[in-house]
Design an enzyme around this catalytic site. Structure first.
Site, PDB file in Angstrom:
ATOM      1  CG  ASP A   1      84.265  18.712  16.894  1.00  0.00           C
ATOM      2  OD1 ASP A   1      84.917  18.297  17.876  1.00  0.00           O
ATOM      3  OD2 ASP A   1      83.106  18.339  16.654  1.00  0.00           O
TER       4      ASP A   1
ATOM      5  CG  ASN B   1      84.235  22.347  25.542  1.00  0.00           C
ATOM      6  OD1 ASN B   1      84.655  23.131  24.683  1.00  0.00           O
ATOM      7  ND2 ASN B   1      83.673  21.181  25.211  1.00  0.00           N
TER       8      ASN B   1
HETATM    9  C1  FPP Z   1      87.386  20.225  19.982  1.00  0.00           C
HETATM   10  O1  FPP Z   1      87.970  18.971  19.818  1.00  0.00           O
HETATM   11  C2  FPP Z   1      88.363  21.217  20.428  1.00  0.00           C
HETATM   12  C3  FPP Z   1      88.313  21.906  21.594  1.00  0.00           C
HETATM   13  C4  FPP Z   1      87.233  21.740  22.574  1.00  0.00           C
HETATM   14  C5  FPP Z   1      89.364  22.873  22.000  1.00  0.00           C
HETATM   15  C6  FPP Z   1      90.077  23.587  20.900  1.00  0.00           C
HETATM   16  C7  FPP Z   1      91.353  24.092  21.428  1.00  0.00           C
HETATM   17  C8  FPP Z   1      92.487  24.296  20.730  1.00  0.00           C
HETATM   18  C9  FPP Z   1      92.641  24.126  19.285  1.00  0.00           C
HETATM   19  C10 FPP Z   1      93.733  24.710  21.441  1.00  0.00           C
HETATM   20  C11 FPP Z   1      93.671  25.939  22.255  1.00  0.00           C
HETATM   21  C12 FPP Z   1      93.025  27.086  21.597  1.00  0.00           C
HETATM   22  C13 FPP Z   1      93.601  28.241  21.257  1.00  0.00           C
HETATM   23  C14 FPP Z   1      92.775  29.305  20.674  1.00  0.00           C
HETATM   24  C15 FPP Z   1      95.025  28.497  21.403  1.00  0.00           C
HETATM   25  P1  FPP Z   1      87.426  17.773  20.716  1.00  0.00           P
HETATM   26  O2  FPP Z   1      88.309  17.681  21.912  1.00  0.00           O
HETATM   27  O3  FPP Z   1      85.980  17.975  21.008  1.00  0.00           O
HETATM   28  O4  FPP Z   1      87.648  16.557  19.765  1.00  0.00           O
HETATM   29  P2  FPP Z   1      86.788  15.216  19.699  1.00  0.00           P
HETATM   30  O5  FPP Z   1      85.406  15.616  19.274  1.00  0.00           O
HETATM   31  O6  FPP Z   1      87.510  14.431  18.669  1.00  0.00           O
HETATM   32  O7  FPP Z   1      86.836  14.597  21.050  1.00  0.00           O
END
Ligand code: FPP
Length: 267
Positions: free
Chosen positions: A34, A82
């Protein structure tokens, strides 16, 4: 941007790694990655830049697990919720995922890592599903580690699907009603072939489990850190392991009942 100190800042990478007790490693680590969006916003970058940077942290976690001998790593890459994000971000995440699979396939094979997904993967774009299925079948016999990516995953939906399937099999007479117990239910979950997570790490300062592995995390140790996922690198992962190893897992027993074992008891 400075990260909040952990108390281990003065140690070199090797010194920190030496603090990890190889005899008390978790068998399964689960991670809620996250903070990618905030990482990007703090730098005036588009959110996707945070996701892109987060792939480096995925690589660090996989490498650390493989080197230390942690059997299973499960990462929450895309929840059912998501899907409600702006379509551009969803598309970009899918493209990143596809690129990751194409790029990492050789490494997964080289290090004998099995790739697996959990969640409603069929909802993903066809090209992503293609690469996922290719990676799952190519790595099926790899026996050193299992990397599971939760995609379009929700813990409650997983339990509902398990109930429906279990009910169908009960109707078919595959087992008796009296045989339904926790072990049997566990076999109907996406994670039937994995031990329950011993440790769950969530980055970015949110203290929730957000519908992740609800059944499987009944006895899991939870580790929350303010570090944003793109900043959560090898040292941070080692610190989480060391923190986990300092805990006493009791599984509802009293201290005297806990047998010292070579590993931490499975929950
Ligand atoms: C949460 O951060 C992250 C995600 C919803 C996606 C995670 C994806 C990756 C690390 C890249 C692709 C994955 C792989 C396995 C190659 P957020 O966007 O919710 O952050 P925020 O809470 O700060 O908005």
């Amino acid at each position: 941007m400075r990260k909040i100190g952990s108390g281990n800042d003065a140690l070199s990478d090797d010194q920190l790694q030496a603090l990890v007790n190889r005899a008390r490693l978790p068998r399964h680590v689960a991670i809620i990655m996250d903070g990618n969006g905030r990482w990007a916003e703090m730098r005036g970058l588009p959110r996707i830049a945070g996701h892109r940077e987060g792939i480096g942290s995925v690589r660090d976690a996989v490498t650390a697990c493989r080197e230390l001998g942690i059997y299973a790593l499960t990462i929450y890459a895309f929840s059912m919720e998501n899907w409600q994000r702006p379509p551009d971000e969803v598309n970009e995440l899918m493209t990143l995922l596809e690129g990751y699979l194409q790029k990492e396939m050789a490494t997964l094979m080289e290090h004998r890592i099995r790739f697996k997904t959990i969640g409603q993967v069929h909802r993903l774009p066809a090209s992503v599903v293609h690469w996922i299925r290719a990676a799952e079948s190519a790595t099926l016999a790899n026996d050193k580690m299992v990397l599971t990516i939760a995609l379009s995953y929700g813990g409650r939906a997983e339990i509902v699907e398990a109930i429906l399937k279990l009910y169908d099999d009960l109707q078919k007479g595959l087992f008796k009603r009296e045989s339904v117990n926790e072990t049997l239910v566990g076999q109907y979950l996406n994670t039937a072939d994995l031990p329950d997570p011993d440790l769950m790490i969530r980055t970015s300062g949110e203290n929730r489990i957000s519908n992740f592995l609800l059944w499987q995390m009944a006895y899991t140790e939870l580790y929350f850190t303010p570090t944003l996922w793109p900043d959560f690198r090898r040292r941070d992962f080692l610190e989480a392991l060391i923190n986990y190893q300092q805990r006493e897992r009791r599984f509802g027993l009293v201290k005297e009942q806990i047998q010292p074992r070579s590993g931490v008891r499975q929950g």
